[in-house]
Design a protein around this motif. Structure first.
Motif, PDB file in Angstrom:
ATOM      1  N   HIS A  23      -0.259   0.849   8.254  1.00 52.30           N
ATOM      2  CA  HIS A  23       0.058   1.389   6.930  1.00 52.30           C
ATOM      3  C   HIS A  23      -1.176   1.950   6.228  1.00 52.30           C
ATOM      4  CE1 HIS A  23       4.342   0.075   6.394  1.00 52.30           C
ATOM      5  NE2 HIS A  23       4.001  -0.604   7.486  1.00 52.30           N
ATOM      6  N   ALA A  24      -2.351   1.385   6.527  1.00 49.82           N
ATOM      7  CA  ALA A  24      -3.576   1.837   5.869  1.00 49.82           C
ATOM      8  C   ALA A  24      -4.054   3.187   6.379  1.00 49.82           C
ATOM      9  CB  ALA A  24      -4.676   0.802   6.072  1.00 49.82           C
ATOM     10  N   LYS A  27      -2.922   6.070   6.823  1.00 51.71           N
ATOM     11  CA  LYS A  27      -2.570   7.291   6.102  1.00 51.71           C
ATOM     12  C   LYS A  27      -3.030   7.270   4.642  1.00 51.71           C
ATOM     13  CE  LYS A  27       1.549   8.282   8.889  1.00 51.71           C
ATOM     14  NZ  LYS A  27       3.018   8.497   8.864  1.00 51.71           N
ATOM     15  N   LYS A  28      -3.511   6.136   4.194  1.00 56.48           N
ATOM     16  CA  LYS A  28      -3.832   5.979   2.779  1.00 56.48           C
ATOM     17  C   LYS A  28      -5.308   6.205   2.467  1.00 56.48           C
ATOM     18  CE  LYS A  28       0.414   5.012   1.903  1.00 56.48           C
ATOM     19  NZ  LYS A  28       1.245   5.947   1.116  1.00 56.48           N
ATOM     20  N   PHE A  80       1.474   3.627  -3.081  1.00 56.03           N
ATOM     21  CA  PHE A  80       0.450   4.573  -3.489  1.00 56.03           C
ATOM     22  C   PHE A  80       0.513   5.828  -2.612  1.00 56.03           C
ATOM     23  CE2 PHE A  80      -0.913   0.358  -4.629  1.00 56.03           C
ATOM     24  CZ  PHE A  80      -1.407   0.509  -5.918  1.00 56.03           C
ATOM     25  N   ILE A 127       0.823  -1.217   0.000  1.00 51.07           N
ATOM     26  CA  ILE A 127       0.000   0.000   0.000  1.00 51.07           C
ATOM     27  C   ILE A 127       0.853   1.262   0.000  1.00 51.07           C
ATOM     28  CG2 ILE A 127      -0.260   0.327   2.512  1.00 51.07           C
ATOM     29  CD1 ILE A 127      -3.289   0.769   1.943  1.00 51.07           C
ATOM     30  N   ASP A 128       2.105   1.147   0.426  1.00 51.45           N
ATOM     31  CA  ASP A 128       2.993   2.304   0.452  1.00 51.45           C
ATOM     32  C   ASP A 128       3.447   2.725  -0.938  1.00 51.45           C
ATOM     33  OD1 ASP A 128       2.812   2.378   3.196  1.00 51.45           O
ATOM     34  OD2 ASP A 128       4.613   1.168   3.512  1.00 51.45           O
ATOM     35  N   ASP A 132      -0.570   8.990  -0.146  1.00 48.44           N
ATOM     36  CA  ASP A 132      -1.488   9.112   0.986  1.00 48.44           C
ATOM     37  C   ASP A 132      -2.842   9.628   0.501  1.00 48.44           C
ATOM     38  OD1 ASP A 132       0.604   8.303   2.547  1.00 48.44           O
ATOM     39  OD2 ASP A 132       0.959  10.260   3.480  1.00 48.44           O
ATOM     40  N   ASN A 133      -3.866   9.370   1.283  1.00 44.16           N
ATOM     41  CA  ASN A 133      -5.217   9.914   1.046  1.00 44.16           C
ATOM     42  C   ASN A 133      -5.786   9.554  -0.325  1.00 44.16           C
ATOM     43  OD1 ASN A 133      -4.864  11.470   3.547  1.00 44.16           O
ATOM     44  ND2 ASN A 133      -3.545  12.789   2.311  1.00 44.16           N
TER      45      ASN A 133
END
Length: 218
Positions: free
Chosen positions: A161-162, A164-165, A140, A137-138, A142-143
């Motif tokens: 990790h999720a 901040k995304k 991609f 996921i990192d 943030d937000n």
């Protein structure tokens, strides 16, 4: 069965719960393996065009795609990955990734609740970590995601990790949130989220469980 029928909020799910024990129910019906109340909540949303990231693939992946969403799905099991892959042959709205666990350098017992360790509670993976899997996921910004589903391995790490995304107004869907260790060391990472708890019956299991949906405020 009797507990379900006695429960005033859950007995409405009896017939689909009963059908859920049929072979390949989740895949044939394109349903996630969450509590029925959580499924109904997600069904009430307009998911067309939404960007979804999920840890763990299966009926949930088909659910997102069937409702018009775009999905990045990370799977750790190569056999399951091969089984699922043909289901996505007719769509370009899925980015399906197989990411295997890695051998851990530290073989001593460690706290599976620690999100910095990327561990699973499955004894099959007691000498492995899921750092690469979680960190997909990192790749991609943030937000960016409307929904992140945490229903795979190393869930405390996935939550970390999720967090901040997810966009403002977006969701983190945490399955089996009644397992205390998932949130023991990660609840502070979800302070900007409102939590909705969906306790009750889920497909294919004979006990009540819990799915939590965290909605990002700011």
């Amino acid at each position: 069965t009797f507990a379900l029928l006695r429960n005033s909020t859950q007995r409405k799910h009896f017939f689909r719960w009963f059908r859920s024990f049929r072979r390949d129910y989740l895949l044939k019906n394109k349903q996630p393996w969450l509590t029925f109340d959580a499924i109904d909540y997600l069904n009430s949303l307009s998911l067309k065009g939404m960007k979804i990231f999920e840890y763990g693939s299966g009926g949930s992946t088909l659910f997102w795609l069937n409702l018009g969403a775009e999905c990045v799905s990370v799977e750790h099991n190569p056999d399951w990955y091969e089984l699922m892959h043909p289901h996505f042959a007719d769509t370009d709205r899925i980015d399906y990734r197989l990411v295997l666990p890695e051998p851990s350098e530290n073989k001593e017992a460690q706290d599976i609740a620690d999100p910095n360790l990327y561990l699973s509670d499955d004894v099959t993976f007691s000498e492995c970590n899921f750092r690469k899997y979680v960190c997909q996921i990192d790749l991609f910004p943030d937000n960016i995601f409307d929904i992140v589903l945490v229903d795979g391995r190393a869930r405390p790490s996935c939550i970390k990790h999720a967090s901040k995304k997810v966009k403002i107004g977006g969701l983190i869907v945490l399955d089996n949130s009644d397992r205390e260790y998932y949130l023991r060391m990660t609840a502070n990472l979800l302070q900007d989220f409102d939590r909705r708890i969906f306790q009750g019956v889920a497909p294919g299991v004979t006990w009540f469980t819990e799915t939590s949906i965290f909605i990002r405020r700011v």
